[in-house]
Design a protein around this motif. Structure first.
Motif, PDB file in Angstrom:
ATOM      1  N   UNK A   1       0.836  -1.209   0.000  1.00 41.95           N
ATOM      2  CA  UNK A   1       0.000   0.000   0.000  1.00 41.95           C
ATOM      3  C   UNK A   1       0.871   1.260   0.000  1.00 41.95           C
ATOM      4  N   UNK A   2       1.897   1.294   0.867  1.00 39.00           N
ATOM      5  CA  UNK A   2       2.758   2.474   0.965  1.00 39.00           C
ATOM      6  C   UNK A   2       3.510   2.724  -0.335  1.00 39.00           C
ATOM      7  N   UNK A   3       4.052   1.654  -0.919  1.00 41.30           N
ATOM      8  CA  UNK A   3       4.822   1.828  -2.155  1.00 41.30           C
ATOM      9  C   UNK A   3       3.923   2.264  -3.301  1.00 41.30           C
ATOM     10  N   UNK A   4       2.726   1.710  -3.366  1.00 41.67           N
ATOM     11  CA  UNK A   4       1.792   2.114  -4.427  1.00 41.67           C
ATOM     12  C   UNK A   4       1.336   3.556  -4.237  1.00 41.67           C
ATOM     13  N   UNK A   5       1.159   3.952  -2.955  1.00 39.42           N
ATOM     14  CA  UNK A   5       0.757   5.329  -2.684  1.00 39.42           C
ATOM     15  C   UNK A   5       1.827   6.314  -3.173  1.00 39.42           C
ATOM     16  N   UNK A   6       3.088   5.979  -2.929  1.00 38.30           N
ATOM     17  CA  UNK A   6       4.177   6.827  -3.413  1.00 38.30           C
ATOM     18  C   UNK A   6       4.179   6.909  -4.940  1.00 38.30           C
ATOM     19  N   UNK A   7       3.955   5.759  -5.578  1.00 34.53           N
ATOM     20  CA  UNK A   7       3.939   5.733  -7.032  1.00 34.53           C
ATOM     21  C   UNK A   7       2.819   6.596  -7.595  1.00 34.53           C
ATOM     22  N   UNK A   8       1.636   6.507  -6.965  1.00 34.77           N
ATOM     23  CA  UNK A   8       0.494   7.280  -7.442  1.00 34.77           C
ATOM     24  C   UNK A   8       0.760   8.781  -7.295  1.00 34.77           C
ATOM     25  N   UNK A   9       1.337   9.168  -6.137  1.00 38.38           N
ATOM     26  CA  UNK A   9       1.633  10.584  -5.899  1.00 38.38           C
ATOM     27  C   UNK A   9       2.629  11.112  -6.931  1.00 38.38           C
ATOM     28  N   UNK A  10       3.593  10.290  -7.304  1.00 42.12           N
ATOM     29  CA  UNK A  10       4.607  10.709  -8.272  1.00 42.12           C
ATOM     30  C   UNK A  10       4.160  10.511  -9.709  1.00 42.12           C
ATOM     31  N   UNK A  11       2.934  10.001  -9.894  1.00 40.79           N
ATOM     32  CA  UNK A  11       2.423   9.795 -11.240  1.00 40.79           C
ATOM     33  C   UNK A  11       3.013   8.598 -11.953  1.00 40.79           C
ATOM     34  N   UNK A  12       3.549   7.667 -11.182  1.00 40.02           N
ATOM     35  CA  UNK A  12       4.136   6.469 -11.772  1.00 40.02           C
ATOM     36  C   UNK A  12       3.157   5.298 -11.701  1.00 40.02           C
ATOM     37  N   UNK A  13       3.529   4.224 -12.386  1.00 38.29           N
ATOM     38  CA  UNK A  13       2.665   3.030 -12.405  1.00 38.29           C
ATOM     39  C   UNK A  13       2.780   2.298 -11.079  1.00 38.29           C
ATOM     40  N   UNK A  14       1.647   1.890 -10.461  1.00 38.70           N
ATOM     41  CA  UNK A  14       1.693   1.172  -9.173  1.00 38.70           C
ATOM     42  C   UNK A  14       2.466  -0.135  -9.279  1.00 38.70           C
ATOM     43  N   UNK A  15       3.002  -0.559  -8.132  1.00 37.17           N
ATOM     44  CA  UNK A  15       3.757  -1.802  -8.070  1.00 37.17           C
ATOM     45  C   UNK A  15       2.803  -2.989  -8.081  1.00 37.17           C
ATOM     46  N   UNK A  16       3.130  -4.028  -8.848  1.00 39.34           N
ATOM     47  CA  UNK A  16       2.316  -5.239  -8.865  1.00 39.34           C
ATOM     48  C   UNK A  16       2.616  -6.082  -7.636  1.00 39.34           C
ATOM     49  N   UNK A  17       1.605  -6.793  -7.166  1.00 39.54           N
ATOM     50  CA  UNK A  17       1.765  -7.650  -5.989  1.00 39.54           C
ATOM     51  C   UNK A  17       2.828  -8.714  -6.231  1.00 39.54           C
ATOM     52  N   UNK A  18       2.858  -9.274  -7.436  1.00 41.16           N
ATOM     53  CA  UNK A  18       3.814 -10.338  -7.738  1.00 41.16           C
ATOM     54  C   UNK A  18       5.246  -9.858  -7.568  1.00 41.16           C
ATOM     55  N   UNK A  19       5.543  -8.668  -8.063  1.00 41.10           N
ATOM     56  CA  UNK A  19       6.911  -8.168  -7.996  1.00 41.10           C
ATOM     57  C   UNK A  19       7.333  -7.904  -6.559  1.00 41.10           C
ATOM     58  N   UNK A  20       6.401  -7.403  -5.738  1.00 38.77           N
ATOM     59  CA  UNK A  20       6.739  -7.141  -4.339  1.00 38.77           C
ATOM     60  C   UNK A  20       6.993  -8.439  -3.584  1.00 38.77           C
ATOM     61  N   UNK A  21       6.182  -9.452  -3.822  1.00 42.45           N
ATOM     62  CA  UNK A  21       6.370 -10.748  -3.166  1.00 42.45           C
ATOM     63  C   UNK A  21       7.715 -11.350  -3.551  1.00 42.45           C
ATOM     64  N   UNK A  22       8.053 -11.247  -4.845  1.00 45.27           N
ATOM     65  CA  UNK A  22       9.329 -11.798  -5.297  1.00 45.27           C
ATOM     66  C   UNK A  22      10.496 -11.071  -4.641  1.00 45.27           C
ATOM     67  N   UNK A  23      10.392  -9.748  -4.523  1.00 45.43           N
ATOM     68  CA  UNK A  23      11.471  -8.964  -3.939  1.00 45.43           C
ATOM     69  C   UNK A  23      11.681  -9.332  -2.471  1.00 45.43           C
TER      70      UNK A  23
END
Length: 265
Positions: free
Chosen positions: A88-110
């Motif tokens: 949620x926090x990482x996606x919120x940052x992405x939205x504020x910066x106008x970037x594409x939200x992070x996918x759940x799969x990529x976060x789990x893998x990381x």
């Protein structure tokens, strides 16, 4: 010379003899030893098979075991909640910066890669010792190719930490593992995904082919992070658990085997 003793049993009031016994010293020692062994065996049975064992200081009773299980499930639930907040926090940052939200799969893998790096220091030492022994042994080499180790020598990762709610038997050739919905399901070994499927009753499922004629099967998932044909690494996510708990199968050379004999859940 073995001394013999004559034991008389008399009536205290009349002095009449009631019974007499003749016994040697060796026989008396033998009877005493048998009596001690019987007493020790009786004490062991009472402690091992009755609730008396719970009176021993430090022995875990049913309440403490249940508390340990609840604590383990709560810890796993908290880890999943932290994962959700990170997303949620990482996606919120992405939205504020106008970037594409992070996918759940990529976060789990990381997160799985970070966890694997943290555990690698411990597992690498034991693994390197085993590898060096195997690679140097001629009995594992035929025409320059190393034979597969028997399943007893394979180190499995746990697909999920939870409670085994359904054990393995001839009519139930798999185990059921209860854990909070949304828990991350891990691959038990390196391999390749050979089957992915979805069923209205069982949810998502997948099967992974491993070396040594080993196949692992995961069912009752609410989401898959791998597709058919994907390579997987042991200990990395393959999906998220659904509300019905994990249905886990382990196959070796075409036969279903009890996963609990090789994997700690």
């Amino acid at each position: 010379m073995d001394n013999k003793f004559h034991i008389l049993v008399t009536d205290e009031k009349t002095g009449n003899q009631i019974r007499s016994f003749k016994i040697s010293k060796k026989t008396a020692i033998l009877y005493a030893a048998v009596a001690v062994l019987v007493a020790l065996l009786a004490a062991y049975c009472i402690i091992a098979f009755t609730p008396v064992k719970h009176l021993i200081p430090g022995y875990p009773n049913a309440a403490s075991r249940q508390q340990a299980v609840r604590s383990a499930m709560k810890l796993d639930s908290l880890e999943n909640r932290v994962l959700q907040w990170e997303l949620y926090t990482e996606n919120l940052k992405k939205v504020v910066l106008g970037e594409e939200p992070v996918r759940l799969d990529s976060l789990i893998k990381r997160i799985a890669v970070e966890r694997e790096k943290a555990d690698s220091a411990v597992s690498a030492r034991a693994d390197s010792t085993l590898r060096s022994e195997v690679e140097s042994a001629d009995r594992f080499v035929i025409s320059g190719r190393r034979r597969n180790l028997p399943i007893e020598g394979v180190h499995f990762f746990s697909p999920l930490k939870g409670i085994v709610s359904g054990g393995f038997d001839s009519t139930h050739p798999y185990v059921d593992v209860s854990a909070p919905s949304g828990a991350v399901i891990m691959s038990v070994l390196d391999g390749a995904v050979i089957i992915t499927d979805w069923d209205e009753k069982e949810g998502y499922s997948l099967a992974i082919q491993h070396e040594g004629d080993i196949v692992s099967v995961y069912k009752h998932l609410q989401k898959l992070t791998k597709n058919t044909g994907d390579r997987v690494i042991a200990g990395t996510p393959v999906g998220l658990l659904g509300p019905d708990g994990l249905h886990f199968e382990l196959w070796y050379r075409g036969n279903a085997i009890d996963p609990a004999q090789y994997i700690g859940f």
